[in-house]
Scaffold this active site. Sequence first.
Site, mmCIF file in Angstrom:
data_model
loop_
_atom_site.group_PDB
_atom_site.id
_atom_site.type_symbol
_atom_site.label_atom_id
_atom_site.label_comp_id
_atom_site.label_asym_id
_atom_site.label_seq_id
_atom_site.Cartn_x
_atom_site.Cartn_y
_atom_site.Cartn_z
ATOM 1 N N TYR A 1 0.944 -1.227 0.332
ATOM 2 C CA TYR A 1 0.148 -0.149 -0.340
ATOM 3 C C TYR A 1 0.933 1.015 -0.344
ATOM 4 C CZ TYR A 1 -2.995 3.609 1.170
ATOM 5 O OH TYR A 1 -3.580 4.736 1.154
ATOM 6 N N ASP B 1 8.992 3.886 0.839
ATOM 7 C CA ASP B 1 8.410 3.850 1.168
ATOM 8 C C ASP B 1 8.128 4.061 2.086
ATOM 9 O OD1 ASP B 1 5.446 5.528 2.287
ATOM 10 O OD2 ASP B 1 4.994 4.131 0.873
ATOM 11 N N LYS C 1 3.478 11.652 7.087
ATOM 12 C CA LYS C 1 3.061 11.247 8.459
ATOM 13 C C LYS C 1 3.779 11.627 10.100
ATOM 14 C CE LYS C 1 0.414 6.883 7.136
ATOM 15 N NZ LYS C 1 -1.164 6.907 7.840
HETATM 16 N N1 PMP Z 1 2.689 5.274 1.834
HETATM 17 C C1 PMP Z 1 2.707 4.105 3.305
HETATM 18 C C2 PMP Z 1 3.814 3.359 3.815
HETATM 19 C C3 PMP Z 1 0.959 4.509 3.758
HETATM 20 O O1 PMP Z 1 1.122 3.724 4.351
HETATM 21 C C4 PMP Z 1 0.833 5.393 3.500
HETATM 22 C C5 PMP Z 1 -0.763 6.086 4.527
HETATM 23 N N2 PMP Z 1 -1.406 5.257 5.234
HETATM 24 C C6 PMP Z 1 0.578 6.329 2.456
HETATM 25 C C7 PMP Z 1 1.781 5.808 1.806
HETATM 26 C C8 PMP Z 1 -0.510 7.138 1.937
HETATM 27 O O2 PMP Z 1 0.106 8.345 2.999
HETATM 28 P P1 PMP Z 1 -1.664 9.650 3.513
HETATM 29 O O3 PMP Z 1 -2.402 8.716 3.567
HETATM 30 O O4 PMP Z 1 -0.535 10.524 3.777
HETATM 31 O O5 PMP Z 1 -1.892 10.172 1.093
#
Ligand code: PMP
Length: 426
Positions: free
Chosen positions: A141, A235, A264
């Site tokens: 994800y 990521d 985050k």
């Molecule tokens: N990459 C990862 C590993 C995530 O866990 C998330 C969000 N849970 C995202 C990208 C996307 O981040 P955002 O919700 O701030 O767009």
Amino acid sequence: MIRTDTAPIWHPYTQMKLADTPIKIAHAKAAVLFAADGKEYIDAISSWWVNIHGHAHPAIAHAIAEQAKTLEQVIFAGFTHEPAIRLATRLLDILPDKLTKIFYSDNGSTAVEVAIKMALQYWTNQGHDQKKRIIAFENAYHGDTFGAMSVGARSAFSAAFDSFLFQVDFIPAPDPMNMEAVKTRLVELVSTEQVAAFIFEPLVQGAGGMLMHQASLLDELIQIAQDHGVLCIADEVMTGFGRTGKYFATDHLVRKPDLLCMSKGITGGFMPLAVTACSQAIYDVFYADQMDKTFFHGHSYTANPLACAAANASMDLLLDPSCKQQLDGIMQSHEAFKATLAGNPHIKDCRQTGTILAIEIQTPESSSYFSSIRNHIYQFCLDRGVLLRPLGNTVYIMPPYCITKAELEKTYSVIQELIESLHAGS
Ligand code: PMP
């Protein structure tokens, strides 16, 4: 006038017809959310994994307030400001040495979009137009925008858009059993010379179910990819800023990525901000006299000064030795709780990486986000004053680092009670 939420508002990841009325939070302090009706909730998932030092932390609140009196926002093309320069310099100090440039955006999905676009253009800028394929892990994800969705697993989340997503080669995340097969498949893919990049959530695949893999195995895959000239994108939107016990999950690796995405926790959970860090080699391929080699990407709120001020204040707290003690305390508590669950027939798996503890509950169905037990777990814990948002039948704890021992103990005991109640019901 009666002010209701659901008249004007459409909530994220929510089936509005089936959902309960959202809980109105009046204020929050440290690890606790205080509802308007007087109830209290331990925020054991850090409000979608963003909060690291606690809610309404006075130092971060102060930094934002002071910054707002000075400079709230300025266009970031042709202009710059001190909070952004300071933050970029300090991030590079704690990031792997290989990463030398900071590109700002404003959420995790855009950090990923930027990384993918940089990786693809890195190759086209050099005339390697055949390098267009991307490799990702199964169950990945990476966000909800189209590029980020493309490199994520196809699922019910993406179903309505699947035909619009670009093709990606998915390989299983490594484990000791499948490692040889995964390596063989990776070598096969990278040997085609068509692969631009390999993207992964290092050590923990979050939304996919808090799936965890060993650093040493990921290291081997990165080595294969990089030895074949494939760019590696870590990521770290979820794993960054201490979650795995070190500043970055990448710190557990020997091989370092060429691009690293953060968001985050970067602002301590106060403001939307994201960063894509890249290597000098990538930056140099865009650094040219020709305009068409430019990275044509930017967002209105790029490097928002308030967000950068929050991130600088959050960084002060992260670098303070007391934060390391908090991380160690959480990790030890998790380990002790995990030990109490060993051999429990109602637990399918219990796994931990740093401050993240995930408990997969045994159900007659196979593990899934849409497990029928999900809503029961969510409500059961909420009714007892703990906010846990299970991923299907996997309940996990990812607390703010300031969570107290007593709050952690309460969280464990609610989970314990949940498991016992399931046992009683079976
Ligand atoms: N990459 C990862 C590993 C995530 O866990 C998330 C969000 N849970 C995202 C990208 C996307 O981040 P955002 O919700 O701030 O767009």
